[in-house]
Write an enzyme that holds these catalytic residues in place. Sequence first.
Site, short mmCIF file in Angstrom:
data_model
loop_
_atom_site.label_atom_id
_atom_site.label_comp_id
_atom_site.label_asym_id
_atom_site.label_seq_id
_atom_site.Cartn_x
_atom_site.Cartn_y
_atom_site.Cartn_z
N PRO A 2 0.82 -1.21 0.00
CA PRO A 2 0.00 0.00 0.00
C PRO A 2 0.86 1.26 0.00
O PRO A 2 1.90 1.32 0.66
CB PRO A 2 -0.80 -0.12 1.31
CG PRO A 2 -0.76 -1.56 1.65
CD PRO A 2 0.55 -2.07 1.15
N GLU A 3 0.43 2.26 -0.76
CA GLU A 3 1.15 3.54 -0.75
C GLU A 3 0.60 4.41 0.39
O GLU A 3 -0.36 4.06 1.07
CB GLU A 3 1.03 4.21 -2.12
CG GLU A 3 1.54 3.28 -3.22
CD GLU A 3 2.04 4.00 -4.45
OE1 GLU A 3 2.35 5.19 -4.40
OE2 GLU A 3 2.14 3.34 -5.51
N LYS A 52 4.59 5.05 4.95
CA LYS A 52 3.91 3.76 4.91
C LYS A 52 3.86 3.10 6.29
O LYS A 52 3.60 1.90 6.39
CB LYS A 52 4.63 2.84 3.91
CG LYS A 52 4.61 3.39 2.48
CD LYS A 52 5.31 2.45 1.52
CE LYS A 52 5.30 3.03 0.10
NZ LYS A 52 5.93 2.12 -0.88
N ASN A 163 5.37 3.09 -6.18
CA ASN A 163 5.62 2.93 -7.61
C ASN A 163 4.59 3.66 -8.47
O ASN A 163 4.91 4.20 -9.53
CB ASN A 163 5.62 1.45 -7.95
CG ASN A 163 6.45 1.15 -9.19
OD1 ASN A 163 7.20 1.98 -9.66
ND2 ASN A 163 6.30 -0.05 -9.72
N ARG A 259 12.08 -2.74 -9.35
CA ARG A 259 10.66 -2.41 -9.51
C ARG A 259 10.38 -2.01 -10.95
O ARG A 259 11.22 -1.38 -11.61
CB ARG A 259 10.27 -1.25 -8.58
CG ARG A 259 10.47 -1.52 -7.11
CD ARG A 259 9.54 -2.61 -6.59
NE ARG A 259 8.14 -2.28 -6.76
CZ ARG A 259 7.44 -1.55 -5.91
NH1 ARG A 259 8.02 -1.04 -4.82
NH2 ARG A 259 6.17 -1.32 -6.11
#
Length: 270
Positions: A2-3, A52, A163, A259
Amino acid sequence: MPEGHVIHGLAHRLNTEFGGKRVEVSSPQGRFAREAALLDGSTLERAEAWGKHLFITFDAPHPEHVVYIHLGLIGKLAVHPHAAPVGQVRLRITDERVAADLHGPQWCRLITEEECGAAVAKQGADPLRADADPQPVLDTVLRSRRSIGSLLMDQHLFAGVGNIYRAETLFRLGISPFTPGRDLDPETARETWADLVGLMRVGVERGRIDTVREEHTPEAMGRPPRKDDHGGEVYVYRREGQPCYVCGTPVRVQVMEGRNLFWCPTCQPE
């Protein structure tokens, strides 16, 4: 993973449901039972998000009275009407009206306020916090040889940015993700921060990531809505090979530091 907007949304929900109330704290799974027993029957004072990371402070009469949670890749914190726990619940907070159940976090620890302060000190500036000071971070970016695509994923700089926000902000501002930080001008660096602030606030409000401008929504373009597990309307994230909404060039993907990085080579020229 989760961002940051998800964690801020959870903190707000916990404060709304339990802030200032005496709560029952337990560990149905058993892995947090000793710590939960120290908090059971105390008042939940506040929940706060830093990037986060989620911190929940109780008024329990013990040095360790802050629950420190990082959801990681598979963790979930579900707030729902009170019912019997389902699955492996590491931590449950309830007032017998509403329950918050934590499943599969990367970690869930009981720490002191001093340890909480040390954990927060390791975080960068959080675009969703009103007390964030972005200038030291932007100064670091403007001195760095690292690419801006790498810098935006550094939690010691941009806390809570993941991301999706990395890819979308760079697209919206027409910045190549491969540009070294030191090659940006100060105004562009400030615009990057401001765009992150705006997009992440929308994420908290809507509970999903929407980054496209009005002229590029499905309604405006006459296209089908995006179908993706992450939800929301985006420009480049997980749209590799599909035409850019602005110029029609196929969106590209490349691995950067482990990523997937998404960008439009025409709208974001090197």
